[in-house]
Write a protein that holds these residues in place. Structure first.
Motif, PDB file in Angstrom:
ATOM      1  N   UNK A 259      -2.770  84.957  29.939  1.00  0.00           N
ATOM      2  CA  UNK A 259      -2.180  86.205  30.402  1.00  0.00           C
ATOM      3  C   UNK A 259      -0.807  85.887  30.965  1.00  0.00           C
ATOM      4  N   UNK A 260       0.034  86.908  31.065  1.00  0.00           N
ATOM      5  CA  UNK A 260       1.414  86.717  31.515  1.00  0.00           C
ATOM      6  C   UNK A 260       1.551  87.275  32.928  1.00  0.00           C
ATOM      7  N   UNK A 261       2.105  86.484  33.833  1.00  0.00           N
ATOM      8  CA  UNK A 261       2.321  86.951  35.208  1.00  0.00           C
ATOM      9  C   UNK A 261       3.805  86.847  35.547  1.00  0.00           C
ATOM     10  N   UNK A 262       4.272  87.805  36.344  1.00  0.00           N
ATOM     11  CA  UNK A 262       5.680  87.868  36.748  1.00  0.00           C
ATOM     12  C   UNK A 262       5.756  87.944  38.271  1.00  0.00           C
ATOM     13  N   UNK A 263       6.776  87.313  38.847  1.00  0.00           N
ATOM     14  CA  UNK A 263       7.007  87.437  40.287  1.00  0.00           C
ATOM     15  C   UNK A 263       8.014  88.538  40.593  1.00  0.00           C
ATOM     16  N   UNK A 264       8.742  89.001  39.591  1.00  0.00           N
ATOM     17  CA  UNK A 264       9.738  90.076  39.757  1.00  0.00           C
ATOM     18  C   UNK A 264       9.193  91.345  39.111  1.00  0.00           C
ATOM     19  N   UNK A 265       9.182  92.439  39.858  1.00  0.00           N
ATOM     20  CA  UNK A 265       8.620  93.678  39.323  1.00  0.00           C
ATOM     21  C   UNK A 265       9.499  94.316  38.239  1.00  0.00           C
ATOM     22  N   UNK A 266      10.787  94.005  38.221  1.00  0.00           N
ATOM     23  CA  UNK A 266      11.626  94.514  37.124  1.00  0.00           C
ATOM     24  C   UNK A 266      11.307  93.772  35.829  1.00  0.00           C
ATOM     25  N   UNK A 267      10.987  92.479  35.938  1.00  0.00           N
ATOM     26  CA  UNK A 267      10.601  91.726  34.736  1.00  0.00           C
ATOM     27  C   UNK A 267       9.278  92.254  34.170  1.00  0.00           C
ATOM     28  N   UNK A 268       8.285  92.460  35.032  1.00  0.00           N
ATOM     29  CA  UNK A 268       7.007  92.974  34.529  1.00  0.00           C
ATOM     30  C   UNK A 268       7.183  94.382  33.954  1.00  0.00           C
ATOM     31  N   UNK A 269       8.094  95.161  34.567  1.00  0.00           N
ATOM     32  CA  UNK A 269       8.373  96.512  34.058  1.00  0.00           C
ATOM     33  C   UNK A 269       8.970  96.441  32.653  1.00  0.00           C
ATOM     34  N   UNK A 270       9.875  95.490  32.443  1.00  0.00           N
ATOM     35  CA  UNK A 270      10.514  95.363  31.124  1.00  0.00           C
ATOM     36  C   UNK A 270       9.487  95.004  30.061  1.00  0.00           C
ATOM     37  N   UNK A 271       8.658  94.006  30.340  1.00  0.00           N
ATOM     38  CA  UNK A 271       7.681  93.550  29.338  1.00  0.00           C
ATOM     39  C   UNK A 271       6.615  94.602  29.066  1.00  0.00           C
ATOM     40  N   UNK A 272       6.260  95.342  30.126  1.00  0.00           N
ATOM     41  CA  UNK A 272       5.177  96.321  29.979  1.00  0.00           C
ATOM     42  C   UNK A 272       5.629  97.647  29.377  1.00  0.00           C
ATOM     43  N   UNK A 273       6.769  98.137  29.839  1.00  0.00           N
ATOM     44  CA  UNK A 273       7.182  99.489  29.445  1.00  0.00           C
ATOM     45  C   UNK A 273       8.382  99.512  28.512  1.00  0.00           C
ATOM     46  N   UNK A 274       9.469  98.802  28.884  1.00  0.00           N
ATOM     47  CA  UNK A 274      10.707  98.950  28.121  1.00  0.00           C
ATOM     48  C   UNK A 274      10.619  98.297  26.741  1.00  0.00           C
ATOM     49  N   UNK A 275       9.969  97.149  26.634  1.00  0.00           N
ATOM     50  CA  UNK A 275       9.841  96.528  25.311  1.00  0.00           C
ATOM     51  C   UNK A 275       9.098  97.454  24.336  1.00  0.00           C
ATOM     52  N   UNK A 276       7.905  97.952  24.690  1.00  0.00           N
ATOM     53  CA  UNK A 276       7.215  98.822  23.719  1.00  0.00           C
ATOM     54  C   UNK A 276       7.968 100.124  23.441  1.00  0.00           C
ATOM     55  N   UNK A 277       8.742 100.610  24.429  1.00  0.00           N
ATOM     56  CA  UNK A 277       9.491 101.848  24.205  1.00  0.00           C
ATOM     57  C   UNK A 277      10.663 101.648  23.261  1.00  0.00           C
ATOM     58  N   UNK A 278      11.275 100.464  23.296  1.00  0.00           N
ATOM     59  CA  UNK A 278      12.545 100.284  22.607  1.00  0.00           C
ATOM     60  C   UNK A 278      12.484  99.398  21.369  1.00  0.00           C
ATOM     61  N   UNK A 279      11.447  98.543  21.274  1.00  0.00           N
ATOM     62  CA  UNK A 279      11.425  97.563  20.182  1.00  0.00           C
ATOM     63  C   UNK A 279      10.095  97.593  19.433  1.00  0.00           C
ATOM     64  N   UNK A 280      10.141  97.082  18.197  1.00  0.00           N
ATOM     65  CA  UNK A 280       8.930  97.082  17.366  1.00  0.00           C
ATOM     66  C   UNK A 280       8.624  95.692  16.813  1.00  0.00           C
ATOM     67  N   UNK A 281       8.969  94.649  17.560  1.00  0.00           N
ATOM     68  CA  UNK A 281       8.664  93.293  17.085  1.00  0.00           C
ATOM     69  C   UNK A 281       7.150  93.102  17.008  1.00  0.00           C
ATOM     70  N   UNK A 282       6.715  92.265  16.092  1.00  0.00           N
ATOM     71  CA  UNK A 282       5.290  91.931  16.031  1.00  0.00           C
ATOM     72  C   UNK A 282       4.861  91.290  17.347  1.00  0.00           C
ATOM     73  N   UNK A 283       3.778  91.758  17.905  1.00  0.00           N
ATOM     74  CA  UNK A 283       3.258  91.186  19.143  1.00  0.00           C
ATOM     75  C   UNK A 283       3.724  91.884  20.406  1.00  0.00           C
ATOM     76  N   UNK A 284       4.637  92.863  20.289  1.00  0.00           N
ATOM     77  CA  UNK A 284       5.169  93.533  21.482  1.00  0.00           C
ATOM     78  C   UNK A 284       4.053  94.217  22.263  1.00  0.00           C
ATOM     79  N   UNK A 285       3.188  94.934  21.574  1.00  0.00           N
ATOM     80  CA  UNK A 285       2.115  95.663  22.261  1.00  0.00           C
ATOM     81  C   UNK A 285       1.145  94.698  22.947  1.00  0.00           C
ATOM     82  N   UNK A 286       0.854  93.565  22.291  1.00  0.00           N
ATOM     83  CA  UNK A 286      -0.077  92.593  22.887  1.00  0.00           C
ATOM     84  C   UNK A 286       0.539  91.956  24.135  1.00  0.00           C
ATOM     85  N   UNK A 287       1.827  91.634  24.062  1.00  0.00           N
ATOM     86  CA  UNK A 287       2.503  91.074  25.242  1.00  0.00           C
ATOM     87  C   UNK A 287       2.470  92.086  26.391  1.00  0.00           C
ATOM     88  N   UNK A 288       2.766  93.338  26.084  1.00  0.00           N
ATOM     89  CA  UNK A 288       2.762  94.372  27.128  1.00  0.00           C
ATOM     90  C   UNK A 288       1.373  94.508  27.754  1.00  0.00           C
TER      91      UNK A 288
END
Length: 422
Positions: A259-288
């Motif tokens: 599992x992926x853990x972040x110490x910065x809440x902006x980083x976790x926000x990017x991986x969880x919300x902004x990546x799936x909203x803006x990009x369609x790379x393979x694995x994006x949803x699983x990372x989020x």
């Protein structure tokens, strides 16, 4: 009615894979987003998130208009997302519109473009500056250099440039031989981001020690900036490159059971919300789906609340600020609740206002005064709190808290480390 009137209008051609229309049509103009916007509250010239999102979208559907330059005044705090009662993807619309404005309206020869590009790519500069940290700290701490930065780049001279550590977190981690725990069942991959690596390695070390205390094998893979400052400055190509690298790297680890853990809440926000909203790379949803803020993860999978009850960390009373990006993830009460049973330590929540700095926003000369106005309420509550040490999960909120109060600012993971590990 002609055939062309029956087809959707291609508003943002370069982002044709993202259809924001259903979200835009869900806006019924209640203005909840505007009333939640900290920039609109203190800046009468800023039209607010409703205009930057749904209204601008509708205007562009009707006529050939450019994105309004006021989109660059949005601080990307993302409070509007949480305020909207009908789920309009406001920050996604803002990020997309901001990228279009920079691409089509902002000259690549302008000072603003290069100032924003520099701020958005802090990690690149940090990688160079951290090679000679003492020299870099001396140069960037010089008041004359700060005045030159303001005059020629538009980076405010009012703030002290954050110092680089003499040893980065990654250097420390490699020197100790990686994780001291090996486990097939309990594995986390740490997304530390640039700031914890280059400027506050003590926060990153605390995360490693706390997770190892609970028996986790911690992986620290090569990584790029989460992209948050790039989204905020409309540098979408830079953000896409960074996100693609991160998704590929962390998706491989997720498939290996991490599992992926972040110490910065902006980083976790990017991986969880902004990546799936803006990009369609393979694995994006699983990372989020496998990304967590660090303390959130321990609250879910370990009895950290029970373990902290009655523990006595070597800390003074603390004034806690919940970052906007923590609020967006439902984590705003977490630190205060976790630390409420500690022995000999009082943690006071300093209210729900935005700190005002919002990443790179408050570093821009033209935004500095607005940034400090937004932060006034937080500063006042910090002064009223019993503690004279600040506490927050966000590195730039920590900068603003220290700048406005003069307090030392610490991270919740350091409190947990002191209570359970040291």
């Amino acid at each position: 009615m002609s055939d062309s009137e029956n087809f959707p209008i291609d508003v943002f051609p370069e982002t044709e894979e993202m259809d924001l229309r259903p979200g835009a049509d869900s806006c019924y103009k209640c203005s909840a987003c505007d009333t939640s916007c900290p920039v609109a509250e203190v800046d009468d010239d800023f039209p607010g998130p409703k205009f930057q999102g749904p209204e601008q979208w509708r205007l562009k559907r009707k006529e050939d208009t450019s994105v309004d330059e006021s989109v660059m005044k949005c601080s990307n705090c993302m409070r509007c997302d949480g305020a909207c009662p009908s789920g309009v993807p406001l920050s996604q619309m803002h990020n997309t519109a901001r990228a279009e404005y920079v691409s089509e309206e902002m000259s690549m020869l302008s000072t603003e473009y290069w100032r924003n590009r520099i701020l958005a790519n802090y990690g690149t500069l940090a990688r160079i500056g951290s090679k000679v940290p003492r020299l870099t700290n001396f140069v960037m701490g010089n008041s004359l250099v700060q005045q030159v930065n303001e005059k020629f780049l538009g980076i405010t001279a009012e703030r002290e440039f954050p110092e680089f550590a003499t040893e980065t977190f990654v250097e420390w981690f490699e020197k100790r031989g990686g994780s001291t725990v090996q486990s097939e069942d309990k594995r986390v991959a740490y997304f530390h981001g640039d700031y914890a690596n280059y400027n506050t390695p003590e926060v990153a070390k605390a995360l490693v020690r706390v997770f190892e205390h609970y028996g986790y094998e911690v992986a620290v893979p090569d990584q790029r900036c989460s992209g948050t400052p790039m989204f905020a400055n409309g540098m979408m190509d830079d953000a896409r490159r960074a996100a693609k690298f991160n998704v590929e790297t962390f998706h491989n680890l997720v498939e290996d059971g991490y599992d992926i853990v972040c110490s910065c809440t902006s980083c976790s926000m990017a991986l969880r919300q902004e990546y799936p909203e803006l990009f369609t790379f393979d694995g994006t949803a699983e990372v989020a789906a496998h990304t967590y803020e660090a303390l959130e993860y321990l609250r879910i999978y370990e009895d950290v609340e029970g373990d902290l009850k009655g523990a006595k960390p070597n800390f003074p009373n603390l004034a806690y600020h919940a970052p906007c990006h923590a609020r967006n993830q439902g984590l705003d009460g977490q630190a205060v609740n976790l630390f409420s049973e500690l022995d000999g330590l009082e943690v006071t929540d300093v209210g729900d206002s935005c700190s005002g700095i919002s990443g790179t926003y408050g570093w821009k000369e033209e935004n500095y005064d607005t940034s400090m106005k937004i932060g006034e309420e937080m500063f006042e509550h910090m002064e009223d709190a019993p503690g004279e040490t600040g506490l927050t999960e966000c590195p730039t909120c920590a900068m603003q808290m220290g700048h406005g109060s003069g307090y030392e600012i610490r991270h919740p993971l350091e409190v947990v480390e002191s209570a359970l590990v040291n």
